[in-house]
Motif scaffolding. Sequence first.
Motif, PDB file in Angstrom:
ATOM      1  N   VAL A 197       0.842  -1.196   0.000  1.00  0.00           N
ATOM      2  CA  VAL A 197       0.000   0.000   0.000  1.00  0.00           C
ATOM      3  C   VAL A 197       0.876   1.245   0.000  1.00  0.00           C
ATOM      4  O   VAL A 197       1.820   1.349   0.796  1.00  0.00           O
ATOM      5  N   GLU A 198       0.579   2.173  -0.890  1.00  0.00           N
ATOM      6  CA  GLU A 198       1.340   3.415  -0.983  1.00  0.00           C
ATOM      7  C   GLU A 198       0.996   4.336   0.182  1.00  0.00           C
ATOM      8  O   GLU A 198      -0.172   4.560   0.494  1.00  0.00           O
ATOM      9  N   MET A 199       2.033   4.877   0.842  1.00  0.00           N
ATOM     10  CA  MET A 199       1.820   5.813   1.937  1.00  0.00           C
ATOM     11  C   MET A 199       2.244   7.208   1.529  1.00  0.00           C
ATOM     12  O   MET A 199       3.307   7.408   0.938  1.00  0.00           O
ATOM     13  N   VAL A 200       1.395   8.202   1.861  1.00  0.00           N
ATOM     14  CA  VAL A 200       1.712   9.608   1.661  1.00  0.00           C
ATOM     15  C   VAL A 200       2.045  10.188   3.025  1.00  0.00           C
ATOM     16  O   VAL A 200       1.173  10.283   3.897  1.00  0.00           O
ATOM     17  N   PRO A 201       3.317  10.552   3.295  1.00  0.00           N
ATOM     18  CA  PRO A 201       3.676  11.063   4.623  1.00  0.00           C
ATOM     19  C   PRO A 201       3.153  12.482   4.830  1.00  0.00           C
ATOM     20  O   PRO A 201       3.266  13.333   3.951  1.00  0.00           O
ATOM     21  N   VAL A 202       2.580  12.712   6.009  1.00  0.00           N
ATOM     22  CA  VAL A 202       2.011  14.019   6.334  1.00  0.00           C
ATOM     23  C   VAL A 202       2.380  14.383   7.774  1.00  0.00           C
ATOM     24  O   VAL A 202       2.266  13.554   8.683  1.00  0.00           O
ATOM     25  N   GLY A 203       2.788  15.624   7.990  1.00  0.00           N
ATOM     26  CA  GLY A 203       3.040  16.116   9.339  1.00  0.00           C
ATOM     27  C   GLY A 203       4.382  15.675   9.889  1.00  0.00           C
ATOM     28  O   GLY A 203       5.261  15.179   9.187  1.00  0.00           O
ATOM     29  N   ASP A 204       4.533  15.870  11.198  1.00  0.00           N
ATOM     30  CA  ASP A 204       5.760  15.510  11.890  1.00  0.00           C
ATOM     31  C   ASP A 204       5.701  14.066  12.382  1.00  0.00           C
ATOM     32  O   ASP A 204       4.618  13.484  12.517  1.00  0.00           O
ATOM     33  N   SER A 205       6.853  13.512  12.674  1.00  0.00           N
ATOM     34  CA  SER A 205       6.932  12.171  13.231  1.00  0.00           C
ATOM     35  C   SER A 205       6.179  12.113  14.561  1.00  0.00           C
ATOM     36  O   SER A 205       6.414  12.925  15.460  1.00  0.00           O
ATOM     37  N   VAL A 206       5.279  11.143  14.684  1.00  0.00           N
ATOM     38  CA  VAL A 206       4.544  11.001  15.936  1.00  0.00           C
ATOM     39  C   VAL A 206       5.468  10.483  17.036  1.00  0.00           C
ATOM     40  O   VAL A 206       5.400  10.935  18.178  1.00  0.00           O
ATOM     41  N   ARG A 207       6.338   9.562  16.689  1.00  0.00           N
ATOM     42  CA  ARG A 207       7.275   9.056  17.697  1.00  0.00           C
ATOM     43  C   ARG A 207       8.174  10.176  18.207  1.00  0.00           C
ATOM     44  O   ARG A 207       8.485  10.253  19.393  1.00  0.00           O
ATOM     45  N   GLY A 208       8.589  11.062  17.298  1.00  0.00           N
ATOM     46  CA  GLY A 208       9.398  12.206  17.705  1.00  0.00           C
ATOM     47  C   GLY A 208       8.662  13.118  18.659  1.00  0.00           C
ATOM     48  O   GLY A 208       9.233  13.626  19.631  1.00  0.00           O
ATOM     49  N   LEU A 209       7.363  13.328  18.394  1.00  0.00           N
ATOM     50  CA  LEU A 209       6.568  14.170  19.283  1.00  0.00           C
ATOM     51  C   LEU A 209       6.367  13.520  20.640  1.00  0.00           C
ATOM     52  O   LEU A 209       6.443  14.178  21.687  1.00  0.00           O
ATOM     53  N   VAL A 210       6.136  12.210  20.646  1.00  0.00           N
ATOM     54  CA  VAL A 210       5.884  11.497  21.891  1.00  0.00           C
ATOM     55  C   VAL A 210       7.127  11.451  22.772  1.00  0.00           C
ATOM     56  O   VAL A 210       7.056  11.643  23.988  1.00  0.00           O
ATOM     57  N   ASN A 211       8.283  11.212  22.159  1.00  0.00           N
ATOM     58  CA  ASN A 211       9.510  11.039  22.929  1.00  0.00           C
ATOM     59  C   ASN A 211      10.344  12.306  23.067  1.00  0.00           C
ATOM     60  O   ASN A 211      11.345  12.306  23.780  1.00  0.00           O
ATOM     61  N   GLY A 212       9.932  13.365  22.377  1.00  0.00           N
ATOM     62  CA  GLY A 212      10.683  14.609  22.457  1.00  0.00           C
ATOM     63  C   GLY A 212      10.207  15.503  23.589  1.00  0.00           C
ATOM     64  O   GLY A 212       9.405  15.121  24.441  1.00  0.00           O
ATOM     65  N   ARG A 213      10.708  16.715  23.590  1.00  0.00           N
ATOM     66  CA  ARG A 213      10.288  17.690  24.597  1.00  0.00           C
ATOM     67  C   ARG A 213       8.837  18.078  24.352  1.00  0.00           C
ATOM     68  O   ARG A 213       8.417  18.284  23.209  1.00  0.00           O
ATOM     69  N   PRO A 214       8.024  18.180  25.407  1.00  0.00           N
ATOM     70  CA  PRO A 214       6.618  18.576  25.211  1.00  0.00           C
ATOM     71  C   PRO A 214       6.537  19.951  24.553  1.00  0.00           C
ATOM     72  O   PRO A 214       7.267  20.870  24.927  1.00  0.00           O
ATOM     73  N   PRO A 215       5.674  20.091  23.549  1.00  0.00           N
ATOM     74  CA  PRO A 215       5.542  21.398  22.897  1.00  0.00           C
ATOM     75  C   PRO A 215       4.976  22.440  23.851  1.00  0.00           C
ATOM     76  O   PRO A 215       4.228  22.114  24.779  1.00  0.00           O
ATOM     77  N   ALA A 216       5.334  23.681  23.620  1.00  0.00           N
ATOM     78  CA  ALA A 216       4.823  24.763  24.454  1.00  0.00           C
ATOM     79  C   ALA A 216       3.325  24.913  24.236  1.00  0.00           C
ATOM     80  O   ALA A 216       2.843  24.785  23.098  1.00  0.00           O
ATOM     81  N   PRO A 217       2.551  25.164  25.312  1.00  0.00           N
ATOM     82  CA  PRO A 217       1.091  25.312  25.154  1.00  0.00           C
ATOM     83  C   PRO A 217       0.705  26.349  24.115  1.00  0.00           C
ATOM     84  O   PRO A 217      -0.272  26.190  23.392  1.00  0.00           O
ATOM     85  N   GLY A 218       1.485  27.419  24.022  1.00  0.00           N
ATOM     86  CA  GLY A 218       1.166  28.470  23.069  1.00  0.00           C
ATOM     87  C   GLY A 218       1.349  28.064  21.626  1.00  0.00           C
ATOM     88  O   GLY A 218       0.879  28.751  20.710  1.00  0.00           O
ATOM     89  N   ASP A 219       2.015  26.904  21.408  1.00  0.00           N
ATOM     90  CA  ASP A 219       2.252  26.428  20.046  1.00  0.00           C
ATOM     91  C   ASP A 219       1.095  25.575  19.525  1.00  0.00           C
ATOM     92  O   ASP A 219       1.075  25.213  18.345  1.00  0.00           O
TER      93      ASP A 219
END
Length: 401
Positions: free
Chosen positions: A50-72
């Motif tokens: 199945v062909e995948m079209v990548p969209v947005g940022d890595s979810v794993r990166g968001l989960v394991n990275g620094r929490p985004p600022a609320p204002g973002d």
Amino acid sequence: MRVVLSTYGSRGDVQPLAGLAVKLRELGAQVRVCAPPDEEFAQRLAAVGVEMVPVGDSVRGLVNGRPPAPGDFPRRVAALVAGFHEAVAAAAEPGGAVVATGFFPAVAGAQAAAEAVDARFVYVALQPTMLPSPHHRPFEFPSQPYRPELTGNRELWEDNVRTMNALFREQVNAHRASVGLPTVDNVRDHVFTDRPWLATDRVLGPWPQPAEREVVQTGAWLLADESPLPAELSAFLDAGEPPVYVGFGSMPLSGAPDAARVAVEAARAHGRRVVLARGWAELAPADGGDDCFAVGEVNQQALFPRVAAVVHHGGAGTTTAAALAGTPQVVVPQIVDQPYWAGRVAELGMGVAHEGAVPTVGSLSAALGQALTPEVGARAAAVAGEIRTDGAELAAKLLLG
């Protein structure tokens, strides 16, 4: 007919779409999947052609990275709406279909794209608690707590409209206006539609009646896995009594940094060996004991029938896989829908819901002691015989019919 499947979430959001994609292709449909750009998702979809079209940022990166600022948050919402609208609109065709699930802004972007392209749109929930019902409470966003005087489920779901509008309406409507679509007052109900689909098994995740909303329950969308277990893992399984499987999937377990040690000690208290799934929390044995085997991605459909119990976070996919295997479960729920699945496991008598998200050796050992009883084992085996596996096939036929 071209069908675009869209999601922004973890493996539990992507894998059901892969299962549906396989059945759609068997019926002659052209299928593309818009999903986060994580390599493991692309590999899983490529494995089934199945062909995948990548969209947005890595979810794993968001989960394991620094929490985004609320204002973002507003910027991130706007980016997801626009990104998924662009990707889905480019992949969809007039008269085709768009099926979306996952994080709400991504669904809103996919819905707007379907509307702009004149394709059929289907919103699908992967757990009953995502849909308004008098039988359960809505998920509470930390930044938008519900008023304390609201106690009834109907009142809370009415207030949920306010919550969803406060979080998402400005960005969704701004995007809709920018692409020539009319704005909407109730963003939640517009995106969820008046006839959403529910991709859960009727035994594990039923849609209770009576309910005001018409819901099409297809059954869970399962992806058959025929990959063999690694030879080293098979040898470990053959070398003794069935071990306990411990894995928390896409949960980083930042509040429980010693979860691996706790789980191994809890299993040892019952004389059990352990298969430890690394997952996004990167679980690893705390010592070099030969009673513990660590694995990465592994075929749960082949592994779970060979273990004594499955200790997990309560994701819909892992819950269903363990239930199909007829293996007792201990669910340590972390977020969103996981407390629901923990409750269902306990209500059906096929396992134990751990109280709280951070287990101790004592609490997990006690839960395992209950799960490993013959009564729970017999009940887990009985429930396995009641679960249907044709949900993705049914959904594909409904979509193309």
